[in-house]
Motif scaffolding. Structure first.
Motif, PDB file in Angstrom:
ATOM      1  N   LEU A  93     -17.220   8.690  77.357  1.00 62.15           N
ATOM      2  CA  LEU A  93     -17.068   7.929  78.595  1.00 62.15           C
ATOM      3  C   LEU A  93     -15.817   7.053  78.567  1.00 62.15           C
ATOM      4  CD1 LEU A  93     -20.754   6.774  79.246  1.00 62.15           C
ATOM      5  CD2 LEU A  93     -19.489   8.597  80.410  1.00 62.15           C
ATOM      6  N   MET A  94     -15.525   6.466  77.421  1.00 62.12           N
ATOM      7  CA  MET A  94     -14.378   5.564  77.331  1.00 62.12           C
ATOM      8  C   MET A  94     -13.047   6.302  77.334  1.00 62.12           C
ATOM      9  SD  MET A  94     -15.617   2.566  77.462  1.00 62.12           S
ATOM     10  CE  MET A  94     -14.221   1.552  76.967  1.00 62.12           C
ATOM     11  N   ALA A  95     -13.093   7.616  77.203  1.00 60.62           N
ATOM     12  CA  ALA A  95     -11.857   8.399  77.205  1.00 60.62           C
ATOM     13  C   ALA A  95     -11.426   8.793  78.600  1.00 60.62           C
ATOM     14  CB  ALA A  95     -12.035   9.654  76.355  1.00 60.62           C
ATOM     15  N   THR A  96     -12.246   8.510  79.618  1.00 55.03           N
ATOM     16  CA  THR A  96     -11.922   8.962  80.971  1.00 55.03           C
ATOM     17  C   THR A  96     -12.051   7.821  81.954  1.00 55.03           C
ATOM     18  OG1 THR A  96     -14.207   9.595  81.463  1.00 55.03           O
ATOM     19  CG2 THR A  96     -12.795  11.272  80.470  1.00 55.03           C
ATOM     20  N   ARG A  97     -11.278   7.906  83.004  1.00 53.56           N
ATOM     21  CA  ARG A  97     -11.418   7.027  84.158  1.00 53.56           C
ATOM     22  C   ARG A  97     -11.403   7.891  85.402  1.00 53.56           C
ATOM     23  NH1 ARG A  97     -10.146   1.572  83.163  1.00 53.56           N
ATOM     24  NH2 ARG A  97     -10.763   1.240  85.314  1.00 53.56           N
TER      25      ARG A  97
END
Length: 318
Positions: A74-78
């Motif tokens: 989750l923290m790898a994408t925006r």
């Protein structure tokens, strides 16, 4: 809203029947797709794809290791327009929210953020939170390029995790008794207790040498023994920086004293402890390769790592 249910079938308390019950329940409030992990790192891949594909939430049914993988995905994408997917920092806006149905043996992060230990009760909590659009934003830790939710460790505690994982690979079930046996065996037969290899630097302080092991907490407790919280860093919080516990002695008498303090719910204290609260960065450097763990998952041996506190990082449906 679309939700992705990520299930680790190898986790201690997951089953096909539980997955079906959870899926049916969630389908009452959102459109649910189900993905079952098949290899290490798969949950992270699934979560990253969910973020890119516009899912509103990722629900994890597994233990702390699976939760950690999903958080890293989750923290790898925006998903917010104009925000680079290569830039993983900043607030939680634009990422799918995280929800957890506990399925591991300990489930530290799930219990700390407020989920019941029982999977069915936890599913009920998620349903109520989704209906009322209830979220909690929490800070995370970042170890070089790997995110963690509640703890990191280098040295003895990571060696214990590695020993437990070897037993699990041989078919043993993960239990609190197994962890305790591995902790005792590792301390007396495997850990280097005479020659401290670590140097610690906290924020802009001068480096501190002669450290045997380091436990870094993003929240408290560090773990549970059944329902008993173990709190080496009792002031740690998702709303502050990182906390540190680092002993300068691993003598048997010293470790027994600290163990008694922890089991009694008393913060460890004594002349052989280095402690810090609310640190922005903690850098650990070792003179020899040492075992390293994040969120109870052994990641191999390392010689250096920098840990950072990242506030307001992810939304949790709870």
């Amino acid at each position: 809203m679309r939700a992705l249910l990520v299930v680790n079938p190898q986790a201690t308390s997951t089953s096909d029947s539980a997955r079906d019950v959870i899926t049916q329940a969630l389908s009452g409030v959102c459109k649910v797709d189900v993905a079952v992990t098949s290899h290490r790192g798969h949950a992270s891949e699934l979560a990253a794809a969910a973020g890119a594909e516009g899912y509103g939430a990722v629900v994890v049914h597994g233990g702390d290791g699976t939760v950690n993988e999903v958080v890293n995905g989750l923290m790898a994408t925006r998903t917010t327009a104009g925000v680079s997917a290569a830039e993983p920092y900043g607030d939680a806006v634009g990422r799918p929210s995280l929800a957890i149905v506990p399925g591991g043996s300990t489930n530290v992060f799930a219990r700390v953020v407020g989920y019941p230990a029982d999977p069915i009760e936890a599913t009920g909590t998620i349903l109520d939170a989704l209906r009322h659009r209830r979220r909690r934003t929490v800070g995370l830790g970042l170890a070089d390029d790997r995110w963690f939710t509640f703890c990191a460790g280098i040295g003895y505690d990571a060696e214990v995790v590695a020993r437990v994982e070897r037993h699990r690979a041989g078919g043993r079930r993960s239990t609190h008794a197994l962890y305790l046996r591995c902790a005792v065996t590792q301390f007396f037969t495997g850990t280097q207790r005479r020659d401290p290899a670590l140097t610690v630097r906290v924020d802009d302080e001068e480096p501190i040498e002669g450290i045997h092991l380091a436990i870094v907490c993003n929240t408290t407790p560090w773990t549970f023994l059944d329902d008993r919280p173990i709190e080496p860093c009792p002031d740690a919080s998702f709303d502050t920086g990182l906390d540190l516990l680092a002993p300068t002695s691993l003598r048997t008498a010293t470790m027994l004293r600290h163990s008694r303090q922890l089991l009694a719910g008393v913060p460890p204290r004594g002349p052989h402890l280095v402690t810090r609260h609310d640190a922005a960065t903690i850098t650990l450097t070792a003179s020899r390769p040492m075992a390293f763990q994040l969120d109870g998952d052994h990641l191999g041996d390392i010689e250096s790592v920098t840990l950072r506190a990242v506030p307001h990082a992810i939304d949790v449906v709870v």
